[in-house]
Design a protein around this motif. Structure first.
Motif, PDB file in Angstrom:
ATOM      1  N   ARG A  92      32.227  61.104   3.906  1.00 57.95           N
ATOM      2  CA  ARG A  92      31.192  61.004   5.812  1.00 57.95           C
ATOM      3  C   ARG A  92      30.213  62.028   5.812  1.00 57.95           C
ATOM      4  O   ARG A  92      29.514  62.772   6.218  1.00 57.95           O
ATOM      5  CB  ARG A  92      31.837  61.835   7.179  1.00 57.95           C
ATOM      6  N   ASP A  93      29.021  61.645   4.645  1.00 60.60           N
ATOM      7  CA  ASP A  93      27.909  62.084   4.120  1.00 60.60           C
ATOM      8  C   ASP A  93      26.962  61.088   4.099  1.00 60.60           C
ATOM      9  O   ASP A  93      27.211  60.308   5.522  1.00 60.60           O
ATOM     10  CB  ASP A  93      28.130  62.450   2.889  1.00 60.60           C
ATOM     11  N   THR A  94      25.722  61.689   3.796  1.00 56.64           N
ATOM     12  CA  THR A  94      23.953  60.973   4.581  1.00 56.64           C
ATOM     13  C   THR A  94      24.378  59.929   3.465  1.00 56.64           C
ATOM     14  O   THR A  94      23.654  59.134   5.061  1.00 56.64           O
ATOM     15  CB  THR A  94      23.015  61.866   3.858  1.00 56.64           C
ATOM     16  N   ALA A  95      24.559  59.718   2.685  1.00 57.46           N
ATOM     17  CA  ALA A  95      25.119  58.139   2.019  1.00 57.46           C
ATOM     18  C   ALA A  95      25.695  57.088   2.624  1.00 57.46           C
ATOM     19  O   ALA A  95      25.242  55.704   2.959  1.00 57.46           O
ATOM     20  CB  ALA A  95      24.988  58.193   0.415  1.00 57.46           C
ATOM     21  N   ALA A  96      27.086  57.725   3.539  1.00 58.72           N
ATOM     22  CA  ALA A  96      28.088  57.122   4.146  1.00 58.72           C
ATOM     23  C   ALA A  96      27.461  56.809   5.227  1.00 58.72           C
ATOM     24  O   ALA A  96      27.410  55.443   5.647  1.00 58.72           O
ATOM     25  CB  ALA A  96      29.139  57.691   4.673  1.00 58.72           C
ATOM     26  N   ARG A  98      24.474  56.289   6.077  1.00 63.52           N
ATOM     27  CA  ARG A  98      22.837  55.162   5.604  1.00 63.52           C
ATOM     28  C   ARG A  98      23.629  53.888   5.519  1.00 63.52           C
ATOM     29  O   ARG A  98      23.219  52.906   5.956  1.00 63.52           O
ATOM     30  CB  ARG A  98      22.277  55.986   4.270  1.00 63.52           C
ATOM     31  N   ARG A  99      24.467  54.288   5.161  1.00 63.12           N
ATOM     32  CA  ARG A  99      25.205  52.667   4.859  1.00 63.12           C
ATOM     33  C   ARG A  99      25.647  51.982   5.938  1.00 63.12           C
ATOM     34  O   ARG A  99      25.940  51.015   6.487  1.00 63.12           O
ATOM     35  CB  ARG A  99      26.431  53.156   3.619  1.00 63.12           C
ATOM     36  N   PHE A 100      26.131  53.034   6.797  1.00 66.36           N
ATOM     37  CA  PHE A 100      26.717  52.699   7.836  1.00 66.36           C
ATOM     38  C   PHE A 100      25.748  51.919   8.868  1.00 66.36           C
ATOM     39  O   PHE A 100      25.889  50.837   9.694  1.00 66.36           O
ATOM     40  CB  PHE A 100      27.885  53.088   8.760  1.00 66.36           C
ATOM     41  N   PHE A 101      24.747  52.402   9.104  1.00 67.40           N
ATOM     42  CA  PHE A 101      23.784  52.075   9.871  1.00 67.40           C
ATOM     43  C   PHE A 101      22.530  51.083   9.290  1.00 67.40           C
ATOM     44  O   PHE A 101      23.102  49.991   9.560  1.00 67.40           O
ATOM     45  CB  PHE A 101      22.360  52.965   9.669  1.00 67.40           C
ATOM     46  N   ARG A 102      22.541  50.644   8.270  1.00 69.92           N
ATOM     47  CA  ARG A 102      22.350  49.578   7.545  1.00 69.92           C
ATOM     48  C   ARG A 102      23.467  48.514   7.666  1.00 69.92           C
ATOM     49  O   ARG A 102      22.444  46.963   8.509  1.00 69.92           O
ATOM     50  CB  ARG A 102      22.322  49.658   5.679  1.00 69.92           C
ATOM     51  N   ALA A 125      20.330  62.892   9.247  1.00 68.04           N
ATOM     52  CA  ALA A 125      19.797  62.341   7.913  1.00 68.04           C
ATOM     53  C   ALA A 125      19.307  61.250   7.890  1.00 68.04           C
ATOM     54  O   ALA A 125      18.290  60.759   7.338  1.00 68.04           O
ATOM     55  CB  ALA A 125      20.288  63.246   7.093  1.00 68.04           C
ATOM     56  N   ALA A 126      20.427  60.172   8.564  1.00 67.72           N
ATOM     57  CA  ALA A 126      20.364  58.861   7.903  1.00 67.72           C
ATOM     58  C   ALA A 126      19.368  58.399   9.180  1.00 67.72           C
ATOM     59  O   ALA A 126      19.159  57.452   8.631  1.00 67.72           O
ATOM     60  CB  ALA A 126      21.992  58.318   7.974  1.00 67.72           C
TER      61      ALA A 126
END
Length: 219
Positions: A92-96, A98-102, A125-126
């Motif tokens: 559940r970090d920024t990369a996760a 960001r992936r969910f937003f996209r 951040a995302a």
């Protein structure tokens, strides 16, 4: 014995008796295969009938156990509580986030006006990277609707005694999140008469989606 488990077992037994009464022999594995084969198609058909999502989205994440390992279920709902998308991820970090937003933007094909999340910093951040023009409200108390949407998942997670794989959890929850809300109207806002009328309409839609409309009711 746990009361919830007893009630779940009783409902399962009732369903098996109904199937036996029609001369159909089924097992839990049969039901699982039916869900895997038809669940997503039914969920997609129901989603196509839903109105365009609202422009205020609420996002939340909750941990689930898969084979004893902690994973995270990300979920987004609109202002009416309709599930927009779910995604099972390892972190559940920024990369996760960001992936969910996209993924969410690609699936809905629209940009929200407001995004409401809890105080997890990964969201901020995302959000700055993916949708900087969208208003972001970060407050735990504003996100109750998204948190409440996890409750049916928790109930089925206990009934199923957990999930066996990440892919299996993603497939089941993706279909379940599209089907379960169809049979869960906001009953607390309805009179008993309106609720019965609404459920009659929803069952008619379900029969049309599943191809059961016009079929004989006895074997």
């Amino acid at each position: 014995m746990n009361t919830r488990f007893t009630e779940t077992a009783a409902r399962a037994a009732d369903r098996e008796e109904l199937m036996l009464g029609r001369g159909v022999l089924v097992s839990h594995e049969t039901v699982r295969r039916w869900c895997a084969k038809f669940g997503q198609a039914y969920a997609s058909a129901l989603r196509r009938r839903q109105p365009r999502p609202g422009d205020k989205w609420r996002l939340d994440e909750v941990f689930i156990k898969i084979n004893g390992e902690r994973k995270y279920l990300w979920r987004a709902v609109d202002a009416d509580g309709n599930v927009l998308d779910i995604l099972v991820q390892n972190r559940r970090d920024t990369a996760a986030a960001r992936r969910f937003f996209r993924r969410l933007l690609k699936k809905t094909r629209m940009m929200p006006r407001v995004v409401v999340t809890d105080k997890l910093r990964s969201y901020s951040a995302a959000h700055r990277e993916v949708m900087p023009s969208v208003e972001h409200r970060s407050h735990k108390g504003l996100n109750n609707r998204a948190e409440n949407s996890h409750q049916p998942t928790r109930q089925h997670e206990r009934a199923m005694k957990g999930f066996r794989s990440t892919g299996g959890a993603q497939r089941f929850l993706s279909a379940f999140s599209g089907i379960s809300p169809h049979f869960r109207p906001r009953r607390h806002l309805m009179t008993a008469l309106n609720y019965r009328a609404e459920m009659t309409v929803r069952f008619a839609i379900w029969e049309h989606v599943t191809g059961a409309a016009g079929q004989p009711t006895t074997a």
